[in-house]
Design a protein around this motif. Sequence first.
Motif, PDB file in Angstrom:
ATOM      1  N   GLN A 144       0.818  -1.208   0.000  1.00 30.06           N
ATOM      2  CA  GLN A 144       0.000   0.000   0.000  1.00 30.06           C
ATOM      3  C   GLN A 144       0.854   1.261   0.000  1.00 30.06           C
ATOM      4  O   GLN A 144       0.519   2.250  -0.659  1.00 30.06           O
ATOM      5  CB  GLN A 144      -0.928  -0.002   1.219  1.00 30.06           C
ATOM      6  CG  GLN A 144      -1.966  -1.119   1.210  1.00 30.06           C
ATOM      7  CD  GLN A 144      -2.792  -1.138   2.486  1.00 30.06           C
ATOM      8  OE1 GLN A 144      -2.537  -0.375   3.428  1.00 30.06           O
ATOM      9  NE2 GLN A 144      -3.790  -2.017   2.530  1.00 30.06           N
ATOM     10  N   VAL A 145       1.978   1.226   0.734  1.00 28.51           N
ATOM     11  CA  VAL A 145       2.873   2.383   0.771  1.00 28.51           C
ATOM     12  C   VAL A 145       3.483   2.642  -0.605  1.00 28.51           C
ATOM     13  O   VAL A 145       3.640   3.792  -1.030  1.00 28.51           O
ATOM     14  CB  VAL A 145       3.970   2.176   1.834  1.00 28.51           C
ATOM     15  CG1 VAL A 145       5.054   3.235   1.733  1.00 28.51           C
ATOM     16  CG2 VAL A 145       3.365   2.182   3.236  1.00 28.51           C
ATOM     17  N   GLN A 150      -0.841  12.173  -1.605  1.00 32.39           N
ATOM     18  CA  GLN A 150      -1.163  11.375  -0.416  1.00 32.39           C
ATOM     19  C   GLN A 150      -0.057  11.475   0.644  1.00 32.39           C
ATOM     20  O   GLN A 150      -0.342  11.572   1.839  1.00 32.39           O
ATOM     21  CB  GLN A 150      -1.390   9.918  -0.819  1.00 32.39           C
ATOM     22  CG  GLN A 150      -2.662   9.693  -1.609  1.00 32.39           C
ATOM     23  CD  GLN A 150      -2.795   8.255  -2.079  1.00 32.39           C
ATOM     24  OE1 GLN A 150      -1.812   7.512  -2.172  1.00 32.39           O
ATOM     25  NE2 GLN A 150      -4.012   7.858  -2.412  1.00 32.39           N
ATOM     26  N   TRP A 151       1.202  11.466   0.195  1.00 32.18           N
ATOM     27  CA  TRP A 151       2.308  11.607   1.154  1.00 32.18           C
ATOM     28  C   TRP A 151       2.269  12.970   1.832  1.00 32.18           C
ATOM     29  O   TRP A 151       2.505  13.086   3.057  1.00 32.18           O
ATOM     30  CB  TRP A 151       3.653  11.421   0.441  1.00 32.18           C
ATOM     31  CG  TRP A 151       4.080   9.990   0.299  1.00 32.18           C
ATOM     32  CD1 TRP A 151       4.190   9.276  -0.849  1.00 32.18           C
ATOM     33  CD2 TRP A 151       4.455   9.115   1.352  1.00 32.18           C
ATOM     34  NE1 TRP A 151       4.612   8.004  -0.596  1.00 32.18           N
ATOM     35  CE2 TRP A 151       4.788   7.869   0.762  1.00 32.18           C
ATOM     36  CE3 TRP A 151       4.538   9.231   2.734  1.00 32.18           C
ATOM     37  CZ2 TRP A 151       5.206   6.768   1.507  1.00 32.18           C
ATOM     38  CZ3 TRP A 151       4.945   8.140   3.482  1.00 32.18           C
ATOM     39  CH2 TRP A 151       5.272   6.925   2.874  1.00 32.18           C
ATOM     40  N   VAL A 153      -1.024  15.474   8.458  1.00 33.27           N
ATOM     41  CA  VAL A 153      -1.787  14.833   9.532  1.00 33.27           C
ATOM     42  C   VAL A 153      -0.867  14.437  10.681  1.00 33.27           C
ATOM     43  O   VAL A 153      -1.209  14.607  11.865  1.00 33.27           O
ATOM     44  CB  VAL A 153      -2.543  13.608   8.975  1.00 33.27           C
ATOM     45  CG1 VAL A 153      -3.154  12.802  10.110  1.00 33.27           C
ATOM     46  CG2 VAL A 153      -3.621  14.044   8.002  1.00 33.27           C
ATOM     47  N   ARG A 154       0.321  13.931  10.365  1.00 31.06           N
ATOM     48  CA  ARG A 154       1.254  13.536  11.417  1.00 31.06           C
ATOM     49  C   ARG A 154       1.721  14.738  12.237  1.00 31.06           C
ATOM     50  O   ARG A 154       1.843  14.646  13.467  1.00 31.06           O
ATOM     51  CB  ARG A 154       2.451  12.813  10.798  1.00 31.06           C
ATOM     52  CG  ARG A 154       2.131  11.425  10.258  1.00 31.06           C
ATOM     53  CD  ARG A 154       3.329  10.808   9.567  1.00 31.06           C
ATOM     54  NE  ARG A 154       3.002   9.493   9.013  1.00 31.06           N
ATOM     55  CZ  ARG A 154       3.848   8.746   8.305  1.00 31.06           C
ATOM     56  NH1 ARG A 154       5.078   9.212   8.028  1.00 31.06           N
ATOM     57  NH2 ARG A 154       3.468   7.567   7.850  1.00 31.06           N
ATOM     58  N   PHE A 162      -4.153   6.894  13.139  1.00 29.62           N
ATOM     59  CA  PHE A 162      -4.421   7.854  12.071  1.00 29.62           C
ATOM     60  C   PHE A 162      -3.140   8.385  11.425  1.00 29.62           C
ATOM     61  O   PHE A 162      -3.227   9.226  10.527  1.00 29.62           O
ATOM     62  CB  PHE A 162      -5.225   9.032  12.622  1.00 29.62           C
ATOM     63  CG  PHE A 162      -6.592   8.657  13.110  1.00 29.62           C
ATOM     64  CD1 PHE A 162      -7.649   8.525  12.230  1.00 29.62           C
ATOM     65  CD2 PHE A 162      -6.820   8.410  14.446  1.00 29.62           C
ATOM     66  CE1 PHE A 162      -8.907   8.178  12.664  1.00 29.62           C
ATOM     67  CE2 PHE A 162      -8.074   8.067  14.906  1.00 29.62           C
ATOM     68  CZ  PHE A 162      -9.127   7.939  14.016  1.00 29.62           C
ATOM     69  N   GLU A 163      -1.971   7.903  11.872  1.00 29.91           N
ATOM     70  CA  GLU A 163      -0.712   8.405  11.328  1.00 29.91           C
ATOM     71  C   GLU A 163      -0.187   7.570  10.173  1.00 29.91           C
ATOM     72  O   GLU A 163       0.904   7.847   9.657  1.00 29.91           O
ATOM     73  CB  GLU A 163       0.339   8.474  12.443  1.00 29.91           C
ATOM     74  CG  GLU A 163       0.016   9.508  13.500  1.00 29.91           C
ATOM     75  CD  GLU A 163       1.063   9.598  14.584  1.00 29.91           C
ATOM     76  OE1 GLU A 163       1.639  10.675  14.782  1.00 29.91           O
ATOM     77  OE2 GLU A 163       1.326   8.562  15.234  1.00 29.91           O
ATOM     78  N   GLU A 164      -0.914   6.542   9.788  1.00 29.41           N
ATOM     79  CA  GLU A 164      -0.586   5.738   8.613  1.00 29.41           C
ATOM     80  C   GLU A 164       0.789   5.087   8.723  1.00 29.41           C
ATOM     81  O   GLU A 164       1.580   5.088   7.764  1.00 29.41           O
ATOM     82  CB  GLU A 164      -0.667   6.595   7.341  1.00 29.41           C
ATOM     83  CG  GLU A 164      -2.053   7.127   7.026  1.00 29.41           C
ATOM     84  CD  GLU A 164      -3.050   6.028   6.683  1.00 29.41           C
ATOM     85  OE1 GLU A 164      -2.607   4.951   6.219  1.00 29.41           O
ATOM     86  OE2 GLU A 164      -4.252   6.219   6.913  1.00 29.41           O
ATOM     87  N   TYR A 165       1.084   4.529   9.893  1.00 31.07           N
ATOM     88  CA  TYR A 165       2.291   3.726  10.064  1.00 31.07           C
ATOM     89  C   TYR A 165       1.932   2.254  10.031  1.00 31.07           C
ATOM     90  O   TYR A 165       0.757   1.878  10.155  1.00 31.07           O
ATOM     91  CB  TYR A 165       2.980   4.054  11.388  1.00 31.07           C
ATOM     92  CG  TYR A 165       3.639   5.414  11.455  1.00 31.07           C
ATOM     93  CD1 TYR A 165       4.734   5.728  10.664  1.00 31.07           C
ATOM     94  CD2 TYR A 165       3.172   6.392  12.326  1.00 31.07           C
ATOM     95  CE1 TYR A 165       5.341   6.979  10.728  1.00 31.07           C
ATOM     96  CE2 TYR A 165       3.772   7.644  12.404  1.00 31.07           C
ATOM     97  CZ  TYR A 165       4.857   7.928  11.598  1.00 31.07           C
ATOM     98  OH  TYR A 165       5.451   9.156  11.659  1.00 31.07           O
TER      99      TYR A 165
END
Length: 401
Positions: A60-61, A68-69, A75-76, A141-144
């Motif tokens: 996905q990454v 998106q990045w 957001v982060r 929510f940080e997408e890690y």
Amino acid sequence: MVNSYKMKWMLADRYKVTTCYKMFCGWDFCIQDASSASLKQSSFLNDLKVDLEEEKFLQQVSRRTVKQWALIYVVRVVLNLVVLILLSGAFTFIYFATKVSQKPQEDKSWIFNLVLQYLPSITITLVNFLLPHMFRGIAKFEEYSLTVQVNITLVRSIFLKLASLGMFLFFLCQQILCIGKSKQCSKCERCWENVFGQEMYKLMMFDFLACIGHTFLTGYTRKYLVEKCSWRLVQKIGKPQFLIPLNVLDIVYNQTVTWVGLFYTPLMPLLLVLKLIIMFYLKKFYLFSTCEPARRMFRPSSSSVLFHFMLLLGLLMSLTTLAIHFHRFQPSDVCGPFQGSLQVLNVVATCLNSLPTIAKNVLFYLMSEAFAIPLLLTEMYVCLAHGMVAVNYKAPQSSIS
């Protein structure tokens, strides 16, 4: 700890054990018990699930666009600012709770004064209980990846627990400093060592009460609502899950509190042992009666270095607290084994001078360089000899293989 740090941090993604190796070479043939074999199979299945989930996340990454990045980084940044605000608010509450607790109101009822005395312990316990779960929700929510989410939550929780304990000790020392030094202070007759030890007892007691309340109030309430209520929101929340990282972090935090208060409250290790025994059976009951299986797998080896690191920081904090106490604080004049001395270490010199001449000379020799240098050389020789024996023992095995 060093091996874990080397494999998981220095080498990072370059250290990977392939699925083929785990499947064909990962079994321990020394296992002869059925229950041990079942645990090994569960561990193997857990590792496979984590590997598959991480591989899916990496795919996905790789498909993310520049837009998106950029959105993810924004957001982060915002979420990290939220974390800083939460930490600042927690430290502010601890400061005011400590300040108010040392000023009981004479015209209030005894119940109100009792709550004021226990206010810092209640505040720290609530902060340490609520914020780690909020950090866990923020990390989603940080997408890690799952491993990074767990580690970030642990880092924030470690900083919260150690910093809150350190700031509480600092604020407490500010409030009771006049007890140890100032003769004009109206509270100078109180034993400030006892005040310090009582606060450590309160921290341990309220942490235990929070564990009981979480087990019988929060856990059973969520289980009852999920089983009896058909609302979509309640079913989405679901039954509680047993979070291994946060529970291990609580044990390490209790060990840190015990180290800090050991000099002032010698019975704290005994109380800690009793507390951990009760908590073990309490959490076991909580796990099997109220919790549901985890929806996402967790690899314990990826976070073991953080637990050891928190233990190290906790030990350094306790040693720093004792060093400041020995160097700056004057013992109380009305209680304790060090009353009448300007510093705690002065009692050691007094005791040494009261010993017979032979015993005094022996102790002074053991503390001198004439004994330390030969001892250090002997230890180096033993370690070198042990290393050479190990190398010579491995050489025939490598040649045979």
